[in-house]
Scaffold this motif. Structure first.
Motif, PDB file in Angstrom:
ATOM      1  N   PHE A 175       0.840  -1.203   0.000  1.00  0.00           N
ATOM      2  CA  PHE A 175       0.000   0.000   0.000  1.00  0.00           C
ATOM      3  C   PHE A 175       0.874   1.252   0.000  1.00  0.00           C
ATOM      4  CE2 PHE A 175      -2.203   3.156   2.797  1.00  0.00           C
ATOM      5  CZ  PHE A 175      -3.241   3.468   1.948  1.00  0.00           C
ATOM      6  N   ILE A 176       1.907   1.215   0.839  1.00  0.00           N
ATOM      7  CA  ILE A 176       2.732   2.417   1.022  1.00  0.00           C
ATOM      8  C   ILE A 176       3.633   2.678  -0.187  1.00  0.00           C
ATOM      9  CG2 ILE A 176       4.592   3.425   2.411  1.00  0.00           C
ATOM     10  CD1 ILE A 176       2.183   3.473   4.073  1.00  0.00           C
ATOM     11  N   PRO A 305      -6.895   6.878   5.763  1.00  0.00           N
ATOM     12  CA  PRO A 305      -8.007   6.921   4.802  1.00  0.00           C
ATOM     13  C   PRO A 305      -8.748   8.261   4.835  1.00  0.00           C
ATOM     14  CG  PRO A 305      -8.166   5.001   6.248  1.00  0.00           C
ATOM     15  CD  PRO A 305      -7.093   5.868   6.796  1.00  0.00           C
ATOM     16  N   VAL A 327      -5.012   6.974  -6.100  1.00  0.00           N
ATOM     17  CA  VAL A 327      -5.951   5.935  -6.510  1.00  0.00           C
ATOM     18  C   VAL A 327      -5.476   5.295  -7.808  1.00  0.00           C
ATOM     19  CG1 VAL A 327      -8.313   5.499  -7.238  1.00  0.00           C
ATOM     20  CG2 VAL A 327      -7.863   7.068  -5.347  1.00  0.00           C
ATOM     21  N   LEU A 334      -2.090  -2.659  -7.877  1.00  0.00           N
ATOM     22  CA  LEU A 334      -2.627  -3.791  -7.126  1.00  0.00           C
ATOM     23  C   LEU A 334      -3.953  -4.303  -7.658  1.00  0.00           C
ATOM     24  CD1 LEU A 334      -1.819  -2.401  -3.574  1.00  0.00           C
ATOM     25  CD2 LEU A 334      -0.547  -4.119  -4.855  1.00  0.00           C
ATOM     26  N   GLU A 335      -4.752  -3.398  -8.211  1.00  0.00           N
ATOM     27  CA  GLU A 335      -6.098  -3.821  -8.561  1.00  0.00           C
ATOM     28  C   GLU A 335      -6.225  -4.171 -10.021  1.00  0.00           C
ATOM     29  OE1 GLU A 335      -9.067  -1.176  -6.802  1.00  0.00           O
ATOM     30  OE2 GLU A 335      -7.501  -0.499  -5.441  1.00  0.00           O
ATOM     31  N   ASP A 337      -6.149  -2.230 -12.633  1.00  0.00           N
ATOM     32  CA  ASP A 337      -7.038  -1.327 -13.344  1.00  0.00           C
ATOM     33  C   ASP A 337      -6.468  -0.912 -14.695  1.00  0.00           C
ATOM     34  OD1 ASP A 337      -8.933  -1.397 -11.469  1.00  0.00           O
ATOM     35  OD2 ASP A 337      -8.410   0.500 -10.501  1.00  0.00           O
ATOM     36  N   ALA A 341     -11.282   1.801 -16.014  1.00  0.00           N
ATOM     37  CA  ALA A 341     -11.579   1.756 -14.581  1.00  0.00           C
ATOM     38  C   ALA A 341     -11.130   3.039 -13.884  1.00  0.00           C
ATOM     39  CB  ALA A 341     -10.888   0.557 -13.950  1.00  0.00           C
ATOM     40  N   LEU A 342     -10.114   3.700 -14.438  1.00  0.00           N
ATOM     41  CA  LEU A 342      -9.571   4.887 -13.772  1.00  0.00           C
ATOM     42  C   LEU A 342     -10.118   6.190 -14.349  1.00  0.00           C
ATOM     43  CD1 LEU A 342      -5.923   3.616 -13.370  1.00  0.00           C
ATOM     44  CD2 LEU A 342      -7.643   3.854 -11.587  1.00  0.00           C
ATOM     45  N   GLN A 345     -10.942   9.053 -12.245  1.00  0.00           N
ATOM     46  CA  GLN A 345      -9.869   9.792 -11.583  1.00  0.00           C
ATOM     47  C   GLN A 345      -9.186  10.771 -12.554  1.00  0.00           C
ATOM     48  OE1 GLN A 345      -9.555   9.107  -8.304  1.00  0.00           O
ATOM     49  NE2 GLN A 345     -11.152   7.565  -8.604  1.00  0.00           N
TER      50      GLN A 345
ATOM     51  N   SER B  43      -6.787  10.677  10.958  1.00  0.00           N
ATOM     52  CA  SER B  43      -7.391   9.825  11.950  1.00  0.00           C
ATOM     53  C   SER B  43      -7.344   8.407  11.438  1.00  0.00           C
ATOM     54  CB  SER B  43      -8.829  10.260  12.201  1.00  0.00           C
ATOM     55  OG  SER B  43      -9.452   9.276  12.974  1.00  0.00           O
ATOM     56  N   LYS B  92     -14.539  -0.387  -7.459  1.00  0.00           N
ATOM     57  CA  LYS B  92     -14.549   1.067  -7.662  1.00  0.00           C
ATOM     58  C   LYS B  92     -14.350   1.830  -6.366  1.00  0.00           C
ATOM     59  CE  LYS B  92     -17.206   1.476 -11.884  1.00  0.00           C
ATOM     60  NZ  LYS B  92     -18.472   1.884 -12.501  1.00  0.00           N
ATOM     61  N   ARG B  93     -14.031   1.133  -5.327  1.00  0.00           N
ATOM     62  CA  ARG B  93     -13.750   1.749  -4.036  1.00  0.00           C
ATOM     63  C   ARG B  93     -14.956   2.482  -3.449  1.00  0.00           C
ATOM     64  NH1 ARG B  93      -9.185   1.527  -6.981  1.00  0.00           N
ATOM     65  NH2 ARG B  93     -10.286   2.768  -8.486  1.00  0.00           N
ATOM     66  N   VAL B 124      -6.005  -3.285  -0.515  1.00  0.00           N
ATOM     67  CA  VAL B 124      -5.009  -2.321  -0.964  1.00  0.00           C
ATOM     68  C   VAL B 124      -4.468  -1.530   0.221  1.00  0.00           C
ATOM     69  CG1 VAL B 124      -4.648  -0.258  -2.345  1.00  0.00           C
ATOM     70  CG2 VAL B 124      -5.928  -2.171  -3.281  1.00  0.00           C
ATOM     71  N   ASP B 125      -5.400  -0.960   0.967  1.00  0.00           N
ATOM     72  CA  ASP B 125      -4.969  -0.282   2.191  1.00  0.00           C
ATOM     73  C   ASP B 125      -5.002  -1.333   3.298  1.00  0.00           C
ATOM     74  OD1 ASP B 125      -4.550   1.167   4.439  1.00  0.00           O
ATOM     75  OD2 ASP B 125      -5.869   2.816   3.875  1.00  0.00           O
ATOM     76  N   ALA B 126      -3.865  -1.981   3.468  1.00  0.00           N
ATOM     77  CA  ALA B 126      -3.823  -3.151   4.334  1.00  0.00           C
ATOM     78  C   ALA B 126      -4.253  -2.818   5.751  1.00  0.00           C
ATOM     79  CB  ALA B 126      -2.419  -3.729   4.336  1.00  0.00           C
ATOM     80  N   ASN B 128      -6.192  -0.387   6.826  1.00  0.00           N
ATOM     81  CA  ASN B 128      -7.624  -0.138   6.885  1.00  0.00           C
ATOM     82  C   ASN B 128      -8.391  -1.461   6.781  1.00  0.00           C
ATOM     83  OD1 ASN B 128      -9.650   1.840   7.104  1.00  0.00           O
ATOM     84  ND2 ASN B 128     -10.153   1.539   4.946  1.00  0.00           N
TER      85      ASN B 128
END
Lengths: 369, 371, 581
Positions: A175-176, A305, A327, A334-335, A337, A341-342, A345, B43, B92-93, B124-126, B128
Motif C-alpha cells: 500500500f505504502i 483513509p 488511486v 494492485l487492482e 485497473d 476503470a480509472l 480519476q 485519523s 470502484k472503491r 489495498v490499504d492493508a 484499513n
C-alpha cells in the motif's frame, strides 16, 4: 514559437543538471526517502514486545502461549512472576502488552468453562495498540476454534471467512510503496518548478528573459516542460524500484498509469508555477512548496483513509491532485485497473491541471505589471 | 563573554524574525497549521465504513445479523442485489468490504450446522482492511452471543481476551498524534529555521562583517541559540495549549518536566541546525539537508506515526540516531501516562548526550575564519 | 597606543602565500607577498581582477590564515580570535553585511554594541557619522530599502564607529556616486588626521592619487609599492593631450590608438589623452599635442598594458547598420515620464530624446531614478505617467518583434551562473529567435569578437568579473540589436576591463547602434555624445559633456572636470534638501 520554448526548457535542464548540488537534490533525497519510507513506513507489526504472567500450571496455557511464541508478530521479552511487575514493564515501554493467565485456566477449560485471558496493553500509541489487539484476537480465535474442535465443545453456528482482495496477505508495504511513487513525483516536480522563477528573480536573469522576444506564455511553457520531464523520469524510476526492488505486483495497465502520471504532472507543475509566480525569493518558494506539500500529503489518503476525515476536511481533499493520483497508482499496481476503470480519476486531475495552469499564467502576468 | 554584545546580537535576531514574514510563517503559522491538520485531518479511527451487504435469501437470521451491522457505528451498510454488483462496487472503491450471506445461511443455522459468512475486504490499504476486519469480527461475535442468549443457552467460547487498555482507553489516535507532532514542530523551528537563517547570514555577507567585529564566536552562536530557543519554546507552548485546549489531549505528567525535556530536545535541534548551516552556507542546500536529516526522520523514524520495533533491524538501529525518537517517547508518556521516571530519565540522557555532541561539534567547527 | 603605532608597522606580511581549493585544482591567490604598511597613512590597494586584493584584506583582518608566510598586526601574529588585535582593526567587506531587515539606526546600534562603545560615545559618534554620510533623514528606513550607494555609506559608517588604529576597506566606493564617493573620502581623510592607518582597495584612479601610498598587485604578487609620485614620475614627458581641429574625439582616439609608439589613448575633457612609449611620436597634420603631467592611470596602463585594446579596436561588433541620416532620427523619446512606488516618486516628469547612433549617458547620484527609467524603457516596469517610445513603440505594449530590436545588460550581469559560456550564448541566441545557421554564425561571431573561445566550457559563475561582463555584452548583442541598454556595466570592473569595454561600445556606436548607458565613472561620461543628469527622479540638465561642464563653470573653477561638474550641479540642486536633513 516552439523553438524559444524548447531553448528555455533546455536551459532549465542544464541549470538543474550541471549544478552538483541541485543534481543531488533531485537524486539523493528522493532515493533516501524511497528506501526509508519503503522500509520504515509500515503499519504491519512485527516483533511486538510482550510479556507473560502465567499463573496456570496446566497444559492449555502452554499451548496458547505456544501459539504466541510461534507467531512472527510477537516477541516475548519477559516472563513475570508477580502482579507488581506488570506496571513497570508497560510504563517503561519495555513491553507493549502483557498476557495474564489466571491460575485455573486449564482446569476451567477442561470443565467446559470459559477461561479469560487478560490482555493489558499500552494505549499511548493508539494505532499500534489497535493493531496489536487485532493480532492477539486472531490468535485467540484460532486457538478457540482448535480447542472447540479437539475438546468437543460443539461446533459454533457460524464462522467468518475473510478474504482480502488485491493484497491477500495484507502487507502494508504494498500500500505504502506505490503511494511513494505519487508522493515523490509530486515533491520533485514542485521543487523543480516552484523555485525556478524565484531563482531567476534572485539572480536578476528574469529581467534579461523578459526583454527577449519571449512571451509570458512561452516562458511558462518553457518552465513547465522540465518539471514534467524530471517528474516523469523520477516517477518512472520509482515505479520500477517499487516493482523490482520492493516486489510490489504490477497488475494493471502501464498505459493507464502513464496517462494518470501525465495528468498529475500537469497539475503539479501548474501548482508549482503558481507558487513560483507568487514568490520573489527562493526561500519564499521553498516555504510555499512546503506549505502546499504537507497538507497535500496528509489530506491525500497516503497514510490514513480519507473516509476517516471529518466531512469539511473531506471536501478539501477533492482539490488535491495527489488524492486522485494515489488511486490511479494503487489501482494500476494492485487492482489491475486499466484506462476505463480509472476514468473517474482522470477528469478531476485534468480539471485541476487546467485550472492551476491558468491561474499560474494569470498570476505570472499580473506580477509583471 | 560580553553581555552587551550578546544582548545586541539577540536583539538583532529578534528584530529580523519580526520583520521576516517567512520566519514568522515557520515559527507561528506552521505549528498551528500542522496541529489543525493533524488534529482534524488525520485519523486512523474508522467510522461509518461503507460496507456492501449481499443477502441471497432474506430470513429472520440474516435480518438479525444485518441489524447488528446497522447498529454498529463503525459501519454504513449498503445493500446490493448480488455479488456481481457488490464486487464492482468494491473494485470502484465505493465500499471497503463485502459481507455475503449465502442462500444456505439460514437453512444450515437452523439445522445446527456450521455455516460461513463470506467477508471480502479491499486489501489495498492493508491497515484499513485489517481494521475493517477487526470491527466485523466484533459485530459477528456479538451477534453470536446474543443469538445464543436468546435461545436460552449462552454461548461459551473457550478463551476470550479481556482487554485492558492503559493510558488511552478509547484509543483515540489524536491523543498520540498531537504530542508527537510537537516534536516535529520543534524540529522545524530548531533545525530548519535556524539552518536557514544562519545560511542566509553567510549568503548575504553579514557573517563576514560580524566576524570582523570583536564579537566572539561563542557570542555569535549564543546570539543565534537564544532567540531560536525562545521561538522553539514558544512553538512548543502554543502546541501544548492547542493540544490541551482544543483537542482535549490530557497532560498527565508535570509541566516542569515538559519544559525541561523540551529544552533538552531544542538544544539538540538547534545544534543540528547550526551544524548544518556551518556545512552548507547556502539557504537552498541547508534547507534541503535540514529537511532530509531532521524533518523527515522526525516524522517517519521517531515512532510518531510508525511503530519502531516493527521496522527492519538496520532502520531500527538508525532510529537511535534520531533525536525526535527520544523526545516523542517522552512526550507520549508525559501526556498520556504521567511522570514515568525511567522513560523520562533514559531518553533525557540520550538527548543530553546528543545535545553535547552537536553543540560541541558546532563550537569546534566554528572559527572566526572564512577558510 | 599612539607611540606604539608610530613604532611598529600596523600590518606586515612576510612571504605570504594563500592557496584555495577550487574544485579539484588549487588556485594561488597570493604568491609570496611581502608588504609593510607605514603607520598613519592611507594606502591604496590596486590591481586587476583576481590580483588578490580581497584575499590580502581578509588575511589582514584575520579571517583567513596564510598557507605559507606570516602576517603581523602591530607586530603580533594572531588571527580573528585574538581579542586584543580585533579591537584595533576595523574591516569593511566588499559586500558589507548590512542586515537588510533592520533599519539604518538599528544597524548602527548593533555594530556600536558589538564594537563595545558606551552608549553616550555611541550616540555621539553615530550622529557624527550620520551627518557625514547624509544618512540622517533615513534613520528609520530599512537598510534593504536603501540605494546601492547609501548602503555602501552605511556599511562604512558601521565599520567606522570606533575609529580603529587600522582600517581595512574592500572597495568601499564600488557603485557609489561621485558625491557619496567624495563624502566617503572625506571621512577617510578625517581618520588619517586622527592617526588611523587605512588600507583600502579601489578601482578609481582619482582615489588612488589621493592616497599617501599605493600597492599594486598583479596575479598575487606585488608589482610595485610607493607614493603615487613614484608611480607617475618615470612617465614624465610621455603624456600628452591631443586635439584635432576637425575630427571628432572618438575617431581621433581610434586613429591615435593604432599609431605605433602610442601605448594608450583615451578620451578626456576636450581631447584625447595619449601615453607614448619611451620614444617620442611625431604628430600628424591637424593634431595639436600638448604635454601633460602624468597621472596614476597612465602608470597603471604602462605597468599592466591597456587590456587588449588593439584587438578590440579592429573588431566590429555587429555588421554595419545602414546609417541613414543618423543625426536626425529619434530612436528613444521620453516625455514627462513618471514612476511612483506607493507614495515615493522615483522618477518625476523626465523628458529627453536619444538619436540614432548616439552614446547617451544617464548620470545621477544613487537613487536618482536611473535604473527605474531604464526598466521602464525596456518595458520591465509600467510608467505611472507620461509617454515613452523606443524605436517608435511603447515596449510595454510592444510584441516580441519590437523587443527583438533591443539589447539589455542589467546591473550585475544577469547570466545563468551554472551554465557554461557556450550554453549561455546558445540560450540567448535561441531566445532571440536565431535558429540553425544564423545561430551558429552569431555564436561564432560572439566567441571571436569577445574572445570568449577559451572560456567556452567554463561556467559563467566561475568567470572573472571582466569576462563575465564581456559575456553579458556578447549575449545582449547576439541578435544585433539597434538599441543597447547598459545599466552600470562597469561597476566593480577593473580599470583595464573598463577601457576594453568602452572601445567596444565606441565601435558599436560607429556602426549606428544607439547606446544608452548609466555609469558612476565620470571619466566614462566623457565617452558619451550626450548626457542626462538626473537628481532625485528629475532631469537636472542635459547636453553634451562639454555643455554640462560649461554649466558648472564658476569664477574659482574655470575648467571643471566632469566629476567636479557633476558634484557642483547636483549639490546646487540638492543642497537645500541635504542641509534640511
Amino acid at each position: 514559437m516552439p523553438a524559444r520554448i524548447w531553448a528555455l526548457a533546455v536551459k532549465e535542464f542544464l541549470a538543474i543538471l550541471r549544478d552538483k548540488k541541485s543534481r543531488f537534490v533531485l537524486i539523493g533525497p528522493p532515493l533516501i526517502q524511497l528506501l526509508v519510507f519503503g522500509y520504515a513506513a509500515t503499519f504491519d507489526l512485527h516483533h511486538i514486545p510482550y510479556a507473560v504472567y502465567n499463573r496456570d500450571p496446566g497444559f492449555a496455557s502452554r499451548e496458547l502461549l505456544g501459539d504466541f511464541q510461534g507467531s512472527r508478530a510477537f516477541r516475548r521479552v519477559a516472563t513475570l512472576t508477580r502482579d507488581g511487575q506488570i506496571a513497570p514493564l508497560i510504563d517503561r515501554e519495555k513491553a507493549l502488552l502483557v498476557l495474564q493467565i489466571g491460575p485455573r485456566f486449564t482446569e476451567d477449560l477442561l470443565r467446559h468453562r470459559p477461561a479469560p485471558v487478560q490482555v493489558i496493553i499500552d494505549g499511548r500509541d493508539s494505532n499500534t495498540a489497535t493493531i496489536a489487539l487485532d493480532y492477539v484476537n486472531s490468535i485467540l480465535l484460532a486457538f478457540d476454534a482448535r480447542w472447540a474442535r479437539d475438546h468437543h465443545w460443539g461446533r459454533p453456528p457460524t464462522q467468518l471467512v475473510t478474504r482480502a482482495w488485491f493484497n491477500p496477505n495484507l502487507r502494508s508495504r504494498w500500500f505504502i510503496v506505490p503511494g511513494i511513487v505519487a508522493l515523490l513525483t509530486l515533491v520533485v516536480t514542485l521543487l523543480v518548478t516552484g523555485l525556478s522563477v524565484a531563482r531567476e528573480r534572485e539572480q536578476g536573469t528574469f529581467d534579461q528573459l523578459l526583454v527577449t522576444p519571449m512571451t509570458p506564455w512561452e516562458i511558462l511553457a518553457g518552465k513547465a516542460l522540465p518539471g514534467i520531464l524530471v517528474g516523469a523520469v523520477e516517477g518512472t524510476f520509482i515505479t520500477l524500484m517499487a516493482v523490482f526492488w520492493f516486489g510490489v505486483p504490477f497488475l494493471g495497465s502501464v498505459l493507464a498509469l502513464a496517462v494518470g502520471m501525465l495528468l498529475f504532472l500537469l497539475a503539479a507543475v501548474g501548482v508549482g508555477l503558481m507558487i513560483s509566480s507568487l514568490s520573489t525569493t527562493q526561500q519564499q518558494g521553498l516555504l510555499g512548496v512546503f506549505l502546499f506539500l504537507v497538507p497535500a500529503i496528509i489530506l491525500s489518503g497516503f497514510a490514513t483513509p480519507i473516509a476517516n476525515m471529518p466531512a469539511a476536511v473531506r471536501v478539501l481533499t477533492y482539490a488535491n491532485p495527489l488524492r486522485y493520483f494515489l488511486v490511479i497508482v494503487r489501482g494500476a499496481f494492485l487492482e489491475g485497473d486499466g484506462l476505463r476503470a480509472l476514468g473517474s480519476q482522470y477528469w478531476p486531475l485534468a480539471i485541476i491541471a487546467g485550472l492551476s495552469m491558468t491561474a499560474a499564467a494569470w498570476l505570472f502576468r499580473r506580477r509583471l505589471r | 563573554m560580553n553581555l552587551r554584545r550578546l544582548r545586541a546580537l539577540v536583539r538583532k535576531e529578534f528584530l529580523q524574525i519580526l520583520r521576516d514574514p517567512s520566519a514568522i510563517a515557520i515559527a507561528f503559522f506552521m505549528p498551528v497549521f500542522l496541529l489543525l491538520l493533524f488534529g482534524y485531518g488525520v485519523s486512523l479511527d474508522a467510522r461509518h465504513i461503507p460496507l456492501a451487504v449481499v443477502v441471497d435469501r432474506p430470513t429472520a437470521e440474516t435480518a438479525s445479523f444485518v441489524g447488528g451491522l446497522e447498529r454498529s457505528s463503525y459501519f454504513a451498510p449498503r445493500f446490493f442485489p448480488g455479488m456481481r454488483q457488490a464486487r464492482r462496487a468494491l473494485g470502484k472503491r465505493r465500499v471497503d468490504g463485502i459481507v455475503w450471506l449465502r442462500s444456505r445461511f439460514s437453512r444450515r443455522i437452523l439445522r445446527g450446522e456450521t455455516t460461513s459468512i463470506g467477508v471480502f475486504v479491499n486489501g489495498v490499504d492493508a491497515n484499513n482492511a485489517r481494521i475493517v476486519e477487526g470491527y466485523l469480527e466484533g459485530v459477528w461475535q456479538n451477534w453470536q452471543a446474543q443469538r445464543a442468549l436468546a435461545a436460552g443457552q449462552p454461548l461459551v467460547v473457550p478463551v476470550k481476551g479481556q482487554e485492558r487498555i492503559w493510558f488511552n482507553p478509547a484509543l483515540r489516535s489524536r491523543d498520540y498524534l498531537v504530542p508527537g507532532l510537537i516534536a516535529v514542530i520543534m524540529t522545524l523551528i530548531g533545525a530548519l529555521l535556524t539552518a536557514l537563517v544562519v545560511a542566509r547570514e553567510w549568503e548575504r555577507g553579514t557573517m563576514e562583517a560580524l566576524m570582523a567585529t570583536p564579537a566572539q564566536m561563542t557570542e555569535i552562536l549564543l546570539g543565534k541559540l537564544i532567540p531560536y530557543y525562545v521561538m522553539g519554546m514558544g512553538g512548543m507552548l502554543l502546541s501544548v495549549a492547542m493540544a490541551v485546549g482544543l483537542f482535549d489531549v490530557p497532560l498527565r505528567g508535570s509541566f516542569a518536566v515538559l519544559l525541561l525535556v523540551s529544552t533538552l530536545f531544542l538544544l539538540v535541534a538547534l545544534g543540528m541546525g547550526l551544524l548544518i548551516s556551518s556545512v552548507a552556507r547556502n539557504q537552498f542546500v541547508a534547507g534541503q539537508i535540514a529537511i532530509v536529516v531532521t524533518f523527515l526522520p522526525a516524522f517517519i523514524l521517531s515512532g510518531f506515526i510508525f511503530y519502531i520495533p516493527s521496522m527492519p533491524a538496520p532502520i531500527r538501529i538508525l532510529t537511535h540516531l534520531v533525536a525526535a525518537r527520544y523526545f516523542v517517547s517522552i512526550l507520549q508518556t508525559l501526556f498520556l501516562a504521567g511522570d514515568v521516571w525511567p522513560v523520562i530519565l533514559g531518553n533525557s540522557l540520550a538527548l543530553t548526550l546528543m545535545a553535547i555532541f552537536f553543540l560541541g561539534l558546532t563550537l569546534r567547527r566554528s572559527h572566526k575564519r572564512l577558510d | 597606543m599612539v607611540a606604539e603605532t608610530t613604532l611598529t608597522s600596523p600590518l606586515r606580511l612576510e612571504g605570504v602565500r594563500k592557496r584555495f581549493q577550487r574544485g579539484k585544482e588549487s588556485v594561488l591567490a597570493l604568491d609570496g607577498l611581502d608588504l609593510d604598511l607605514a603607520p598613519g597613512q592611507v594606502t591604496g590597494l590596486l590591481g586587476p581582477d583576481g590580483a588578490g586584493k580581497t584575499t590580502l584584506l581578509r588575511l589582514a583582518a584575520g579571517l583567513l590564515r596564510p598557507s605559507e608566510g606570516r602576517v603581523f598586526l602591530f607586530g603580533r601574529e594572531g588571527g580573528a580570535e585574538d581579542k586584543d588585535l580585533q579591537v584595533r582593526i576595523g574591516y569593511m567587506p566588499q559586500r558589507f553585511g548590512l542586515y537588510e531587515d533592520l533599519t539604518v539606526q538599528e544597524n548602527l546600534d548593533l555594530y556600536s554594541d558589538l564594537q563595545g562603545l558606551d552608549p553616550e560615545q555611541a550616540r555621539h559618534r553615530q550622529d557624527e557619522l550620520l551627518t557625514l554620510t547624509a544618512l540622517g533623514p533615513f534613520g528609520k528606513r530599512r537598510a534593504g530599502a536603501l540605494s546601492g550607494g547609501m548602503k555602501q555609506k552605511l556599511g562604512l559608517a558601521c565599520a567606522l564607529l570606533r575609529a580603529p588604529p587600522l582600517l581595512l576597506l574592500d572597495e568601499p566606493t564600488v557603485g557609489v556616486d561621485p558625491i557619496a564617493r567624495r563624502e566617503l573620502w572625506e571621512i577617510v581623510q578625517g581618520l588619517r588626521a586622527a592617526g588611523t592607518t587605512v588600507l583600502m582597495s579601489t578601482a578609481y584612479f582619482d582615489e588612488a592619487e589621493r592616497c599617501d601610498s599605493l600597492v599594486l598587485l598583479h596575479q598575487g604578487r606585488l608589482l610595485r609599492q610607493g607614493s603615487p609620485e613614484r608611480f607617475t614620475e618615470p612617465l614624465r614627458g610621455r603624456c600628452y593631450r591631443v586635439r584635432h581641429a576637425d575630427e571628432r574625439r572618438r575617431a581621433l582616439r581610434e586613429s591615435l590608438q593604432q599609431r605605433p609608439g602610442v601605448r594608450d589613448a583615451r578620451i578626456v575633457a576636450d581631447g584625447v589623452r595619449v601615453l607614448t612609449g619611451p620614444e617620442p611620436v611625431t604628430p600628424e597634420a591637424g593634431e595639436r599635442w600638448e604635454p601633460m603631467p602624468p597621472t596614476f592611470e597612465d602608470a597603471f596602463v604602462d605597468l599592466l598594458g591597456s587590456g587588449g585594446a588593439g584587438s578590440v579596436a579592429t573588431a566590429s561588433a555587429a555588421s554595419p547598420v545602414s546609417v541613414g541620416d543618423a543625426a536626425a532620427e529619434t530612436v528613444v523619446e521620453v516625455k514627462e515620464l513618471r514612476k511612483c512606488f506607493g507614495r515615493y516618486e522615483a522618477v518625476k516628469s523626465s523628458t529627453f530624446t536619444v538619436r540614432r547612433g548616439e552614446i547617451f549617458g544617464l548620470l545621477g547620484a544613487n537613487g536618482a531614478g536611473k535604473t527605474t527609467t531604464f526598466r521602464m524603457l525596456c518595458g520591465l516596469l509600467p510608467p505611472s505617467g507620461g509617454s515613452l517610445r523606443v524605436a517608435g513603440v511603447d515596449m510595454r505594449r510592444a510584441g516580441s518583434t519590437a523587443r527583438a530590436r533591443l539589447g539589455y545588460v542589467a546591473q550585475k550581469f544577469a547570466l545563468y551562473g551554472n551554465l557554461s559560456v557556450d550554453q549561455n550564448l546558445a540560450f540567448f541566441a535561441a531566445a532571440y529567435d536565431l535558429g540553425g545557421p544564423a545561430r551558429r554564425a552569431a555564436m561564432a561571431r560572439a566567441r571571436e569578437e569577445f574572445q570568449l573561445a577559451p572560456y567556452g566550457a567554463v561556467n559563467a559563475d566561475d568567470l572573472p568579473l571582466g569576462i563575465k561582463q564581456r559575456l553579458a555584452l556578447a549575449c545582449a548583442l547576439l541578435h544585433e540589436p539597434t538599441i543597447l541598454f547598459l545599466d552600470e556595466p562597469t561597476s566593480g570592473v577593473d580599470p583595464l576591463t573598463r577601457r576594453e569595454f568602452w572601445q567596444r561600445i565606441n565601435a558599436l556606436a560607429a556602426q549606428g547602434v544607439t547606446v544608452l548607458i548609466t555609469t558612476h565613472f565620470m571619466d566614462e561620461a566623457e565617452y558619451c555624445d550626450r548626457l542626462v543628469l538626473m537628481s532625485r527622479g528629475a532631469v537636472l540638465a542635459q547636453g553634451s559633456p562639454t555643455e554640462l561642464r560649461t554649466l558648472a563653470q564658476s569664477p574659482d573653477r574655470p575648467d571643471p572636470s566632469m566629476e567636479e561638474a557633476f558634484i557642483q550641479l547636483i549639490e546646487a540642486h540638492e543642497s537645500p534638501l541635504r542641509q534640511a536633513s
